[in-house]
Scaffold this motif. Sequence first.
Motif, PDB file in Angstrom:
ATOM      1  N   SER A 152      58.922  44.351  36.039  1.00 27.42           N
ATOM      2  CA  SER A 152      59.510  43.657  37.184  1.00 27.42           C
ATOM      3  C   SER A 152      59.106  44.371  38.454  1.00 27.42           C
ATOM      4  CB  SER A 152      61.043  43.672  37.099  1.00 27.42           C
ATOM      5  OG  SER A 152      61.548  44.933  37.530  1.00 27.42           O
ATOM      6  N   ASN A 153      59.420  43.745  39.561  1.00 28.07           N
ATOM      7  CA  ASN A 153      59.305  44.440  40.841  1.00 28.07           C
ATOM      8  C   ASN A 153      60.311  45.576  40.876  1.00 28.07           C
ATOM      9  OD1 ASN A 153      57.366  42.695  41.698  1.00 28.07           O
ATOM     10  ND2 ASN A 153      58.808  41.376  42.847  1.00 28.07           N
ATOM     11  N   SER A 154      60.183  46.369  41.918  1.00 24.00           N
ATOM     12  CA  SER A 154      61.032  47.539  42.033  1.00 24.00           C
ATOM     13  C   SER A 154      62.500  47.163  42.308  1.00 24.00           C
ATOM     14  CB  SER A 154      60.429  48.363  43.174  1.00 24.00           C
ATOM     15  OG  SER A 154      61.332  49.264  43.630  1.00 24.00           O
ATOM     16  N   GLY A 155      63.396  47.981  41.806  1.00 18.74           N
ATOM     17  CA  GLY A 155      64.812  47.819  42.135  1.00 18.74           C
ATOM     18  C   GLY A 155      65.545  46.759  41.346  1.00 18.74           C
ATOM     19  N   LEU A 156      64.993  46.334  40.215  1.00 22.24           N
ATOM     20  CA  LEU A 156      65.649  45.250  39.484  1.00 22.24           C
ATOM     21  C   LEU A 156      66.244  45.692  38.145  1.00 22.24           C
ATOM     22  CD1 LEU A 156      63.284  42.265  40.358  1.00 22.24           C
ATOM     23  CD2 LEU A 156      65.491  42.862  41.357  1.00 22.24           C
ATOM     24  N   GLY A 157      66.311  46.994  37.905  1.00 25.93           N
ATOM     25  CA  GLY A 157      67.085  47.446  36.749  1.00 25.93           C
ATOM     26  C   GLY A 157      66.294  47.972  35.553  1.00 25.93           C
ATOM     27  N   LYS A 158      64.990  48.219  35.723  1.00 25.85           N
ATOM     28  CA  LYS A 158      64.206  48.713  34.572  1.00 25.85           C
ATOM     29  C   LYS A 158      64.679  50.098  34.132  1.00 25.85           C
ATOM     30  CE  LYS A 158      60.279  48.370  36.805  1.00 25.85           C
ATOM     31  NZ  LYS A 158      60.764  47.778  38.064  1.00 25.85           N
ATOM     32  N   THR A 159      64.761  50.997  35.093  1.00 26.96           N
ATOM     33  CA  THR A 159      65.168  52.359  34.739  1.00 26.96           C
ATOM     34  C   THR A 159      66.599  52.353  34.188  1.00 26.96           C
ATOM     35  OG1 THR A 159      63.686  53.251  36.411  1.00 26.96           O
ATOM     36  CG2 THR A 159      65.446  54.694  35.656  1.00 26.96           C
ATOM     37  N   GLN A 253      52.969  42.834  34.251  1.00 29.06           N
ATOM     38  CA  GLN A 253      52.902  42.522  32.828  1.00 29.06           C
ATOM     39  C   GLN A 253      51.659  43.189  32.249  1.00 29.06           C
ATOM     40  OE1 GLN A 253      52.651  38.158  33.657  1.00 29.06           O
ATOM     41  NE2 GLN A 253      51.211  38.271  31.972  1.00 29.06           N
ATOM     42  N   PRO A 254      51.642  43.443  30.928  1.00 27.99           N
ATOM     43  CA  PRO A 254      50.549  44.228  30.346  1.00 27.99           C
ATOM     44  C   PRO A 254      49.164  43.724  30.759  1.00 27.99           C
ATOM     45  CG  PRO A 254      52.202  43.754  28.672  1.00 27.99           C
ATOM     46  CD  PRO A 254      52.637  43.034  29.906  1.00 27.99           C
ATOM     47  N   GLY A 255      48.962  42.414  30.679  1.00 26.99           N
ATOM     48  CA  GLY A 255      47.644  41.855  30.974  1.00 26.99           C
ATOM     49  C   GLY A 255      47.167  42.142  32.395  1.00 26.99           C
ATOM     50  N   ARG A 263      42.403  48.375  25.103  1.00 25.60           N
ATOM     51  CA  ARG A 263      43.140  48.618  23.844  1.00 25.60           C
ATOM     52  C   ARG A 263      44.607  48.951  24.132  1.00 25.60           C
ATOM     53  NH1 ARG A 263      41.122  54.698  22.158  1.00 25.60           N
ATOM     54  NH2 ARG A 263      41.558  55.506  24.217  1.00 25.60           N
ATOM     55  N   LEU A 264      44.857  49.635  25.254  1.00 27.53           N
ATOM     56  CA  LEU A 264      46.266  49.900  25.586  1.00 27.53           C
ATOM     57  C   LEU A 264      46.978  48.617  25.984  1.00 27.53           C
ATOM     58  CD1 LEU A 264      46.831  53.181  27.634  1.00 27.53           C
ATOM     59  CD2 LEU A 264      47.910  52.484  25.500  1.00 27.53           C
ATOM     60  N   LYS A 265      46.303  47.809  26.804  1.00 31.30           N
ATOM     61  CA  LYS A 265      46.919  46.545  27.215  1.00 31.30           C
ATOM     62  C   LYS A 265      47.264  45.706  25.986  1.00 31.30           C
ATOM     63  CE  LYS A 265      44.045  45.731  31.222  1.00 31.30           C
ATOM     64  NZ  LYS A 265      43.495  44.640  32.032  1.00 31.30           N
ATOM     65  N   THR A 266      46.332  45.719  25.013  1.00 30.53           N
ATOM     66  CA  THR A 266      46.590  44.958  23.795  1.00 30.53           C
ATOM     67  C   THR A 266      47.813  45.502  23.065  1.00 30.53           C
ATOM     68  OG1 THR A 266      44.223  44.752  23.631  1.00 30.53           O
ATOM     69  CG2 THR A 266      45.498  44.065  21.712  1.00 30.53           C
ATOM     70  N   ARG A 267      47.874  46.836  22.945  1.00 36.40           N
ATOM     71  CA  ARG A 267      49.037  47.440  22.277  1.00 36.40           C
ATOM     72  C   ARG A 267      50.327  47.070  23.004  1.00 36.40           C
ATOM     73  NH1 ARG A 267      45.208  48.514  19.827  1.00 36.40           N
ATOM     74  NH2 ARG A 267      44.870  50.111  18.257  1.00 36.40           N
ATOM     75  N   PHE A 268      50.285  47.127  24.317  1.00 33.99           N
ATOM     76  CA  PHE A 268      51.494  46.840  25.097  1.00 33.99           C
ATOM     77  C   PHE A 268      51.947  45.394  24.896  1.00 33.99           C
ATOM     78  CE2 PHE A 268      50.476  50.231  28.574  1.00 33.99           C
ATOM     79  CZ  PHE A 268      50.739  51.227  27.645  1.00 33.99           C
ATOM     80  N   SER A 269      50.985  44.497  24.732  1.00 37.07           N
ATOM     81  CA  SER A 269      51.360  43.081  24.592  1.00 37.07           C
ATOM     82  C   SER A 269      51.838  42.741  23.194  1.00 37.07           C
ATOM     83  CB  SER A 269      50.171  42.171  24.884  1.00 37.07           C
ATOM     84  OG  SER A 269      49.475  42.608  25.988  1.00 37.07           O
ATOM     85  N   GLN A 270      51.519  43.597  22.216  1.00 38.27           N
ATOM     86  CA  GLN A 270      51.755  43.160  20.842  1.00 38.27           C
ATOM     87  C   GLN A 270      53.221  43.246  20.422  1.00 38.27           C
ATOM     88  OE1 GLN A 270      49.195  45.859  18.776  1.00 38.27           O
ATOM     89  NE2 GLN A 270      50.733  47.473  18.695  1.00 38.27           N
ATOM     90  N   GLY A 271      54.029  43.985  21.165  1.00 35.48           N
ATOM     91  CA  GLY A 271      55.457  44.044  20.844  1.00 35.48           C
ATOM     92  C   GLY A 271      56.163  42.895  21.532  1.00 35.48           C
ATOM     93  N   LEU A 272      57.015  43.252  22.468  1.00 36.25           N
ATOM     94  CA  LEU A 272      57.754  42.213  23.177  1.00 36.25           C
ATOM     95  C   LEU A 272      57.714  42.493  24.680  1.00 36.25           C
ATOM     96  CD1 LEU A 272      59.666  39.750  22.894  1.00 36.25           C
ATOM     97  CD2 LEU A 272      61.561  41.361  22.904  1.00 36.25           C
ATOM     98  N   PRO A 273      56.826  41.815  25.407  1.00 33.71           N
ATOM     99  CA  PRO A 273      56.856  41.968  26.863  1.00 33.71           C
ATOM    100  C   PRO A 273      57.907  41.023  27.458  1.00 33.71           C
ATOM    101  CG  PRO A 273      54.681  41.216  26.070  1.00 33.71           C
ATOM    102  CD  PRO A 273      55.675  41.001  24.966  1.00 33.71           C
ATOM    103  N   ILE A 274      58.738  41.555  28.344  1.00 39.50           N
ATOM    104  CA  ILE A 274      59.811  40.754  28.945  1.00 39.50           C
ATOM    105  C   ILE A 274      59.917  41.098  30.411  1.00 39.50           C
ATOM    106  CG2 ILE A 274      62.333  40.541  29.072  1.00 39.50           C
ATOM    107  CD1 ILE A 274      62.544  40.413  26.261  1.00 39.50           C
ATOM    108  N   SER A 275      60.114  40.068  31.229  1.00 38.15           N
ATOM    109  CA  SER A 275      60.208  40.355  32.663  1.00 38.15           C
ATOM    110  C   SER A 275      61.660  40.300  33.132  1.00 38.15           C
ATOM    111  CB  SER A 275      59.392  39.343  33.455  1.00 38.15           C
ATOM    112  OG  SER A 275      59.994  38.075  33.334  1.00 38.15           O
TER     113      SER A 275
END
Length: 455
Positions: A152-159, A253-255, A263-275
Amino acid sequence: MPETVSEIARLWNASLARIEAKLHENHEQRIFDSFFAHSYVETIEGKTLLVVVNSGLAAVVLESTYKELILSSIQEATGTDFQVRFITEDQVSHGAAPKKEEGPTFFADDRLDPKYTFDNFVTGASNREAYQASLMIARNPGKLYNPLFIYSNSGLGKTHLLYAIGNAIKERSPTTKVLYTPAIHFIDEYVKFAQGYNEDLSLLQFFKNEVEVLLIDDIQILAGKKKTMDYFFQVFQTLYTSGKQIVITSDQQPGNLDGFDERLKTRFSQGLPISINPPDLATSEAILRAKIEACGLEDGVFDDDVIQFLASRFSSNIRELEGALNRLIFSTIQAQQSSHITMDATLTALSGMIDAREAKTKLSEERVIAVVADYYSFTPSQLTGKNRTAQVAMARHIAMYLIRTLLDTPYAKIGSALGGRDHATVMTGIKKVESELKTNPSMRKAVDALTAKLK
Ligand code: ADP
Ligand code: MG
């Protein structure tokens, strides 16, 4: 194995809670109150907890009469078969190092901030999936989606969510080894390691042995750092293949992670990307009310239009929303001892943060909607509602267009001002108006008249 003082304390507190519940059930609350008062774990030797109790008698009684109950409670609370030894304060060997130093440690300064939990994370449509996924991960680390990737953009609760996951895991299972770290610390540790600062223990080995759940924040910072990224790839693979949970946050997003290996982008996408998206008005208001309550204030202290103003003006970044609230509280309640906060006081207090014109017309998006609705003899709620008749839809598109051109509001926020419509709907609406304006003189007239009204 718990290592830090706070981990050990947490483990003991969780065990105490069980012990108390059982003694209470046996009508032995008094035993608990007296014999366990001020008890604490001095250290852990192998699998034995050295528990300091408040008298020699307590040590004897707990050993002879309550040991089984204590051991089973510890087992339930921690999932581990510990032994216990009871000692008194004066048997504690002072000066002895409480735990063995096993070579240099990595990420020594990173710890979970207990302030951020699932309990104080307010959910709405914009963040619900990220919240739900985090909750599931915390209940079942390594089993469901790996990695969970929140962006997400900054300040929206990721951390906030990363900490919440870590805190929840530690609460259920205090011995699980959770590492929260900002990706920038990973760079620091890697650089120190690569410079030979620490030859006998590899960073990779550290992850293998000491990390069961990796929560890594702001991964975008690795962009372009080829060697660090290669190393991170190895860490990722090591954890991933042994079923350890990885949770990653990012501003993209990973892409879209520029400067990252495919290969990292692929790994990152293979689980569950959520915004996580910017909150709609109702959610941002709920967050604000929760923050007010967390400050120990009643939300009645604030006029309703103040709440609405803050929630709509700062909804694109909750960190800014909190900043505005803190500043407002500071300059009114603390500095002037006000007991009630009005819109005027708010505008004065926040004048540095908001442009005066925007402030005077407060709730600008709403004002455009009201004026457009009025012009076409609709009510504002018809514009923000589900009505799809051509006339209402056209008025709605004009409102989108005017909000965009007059206020430069981001599409997603225009969508939420208009009753939770998405980014794409808003873009399409605005495009329609733009193309109509080229060919349709009556549309041009209406838009000019509305613009004049609003300016
Ligand atoms: P990010 O990491 O996405 O930049 P943070 O997690 O640091 O954002 O959040 C910024 C601030 O906003 C923190 O104080 C956090 O507690 C708060 N915040 C964000 N989203 C929520 C929410 N849904 N409910 C409560 N507080 C929130
Ligand atoms: Mg963050």
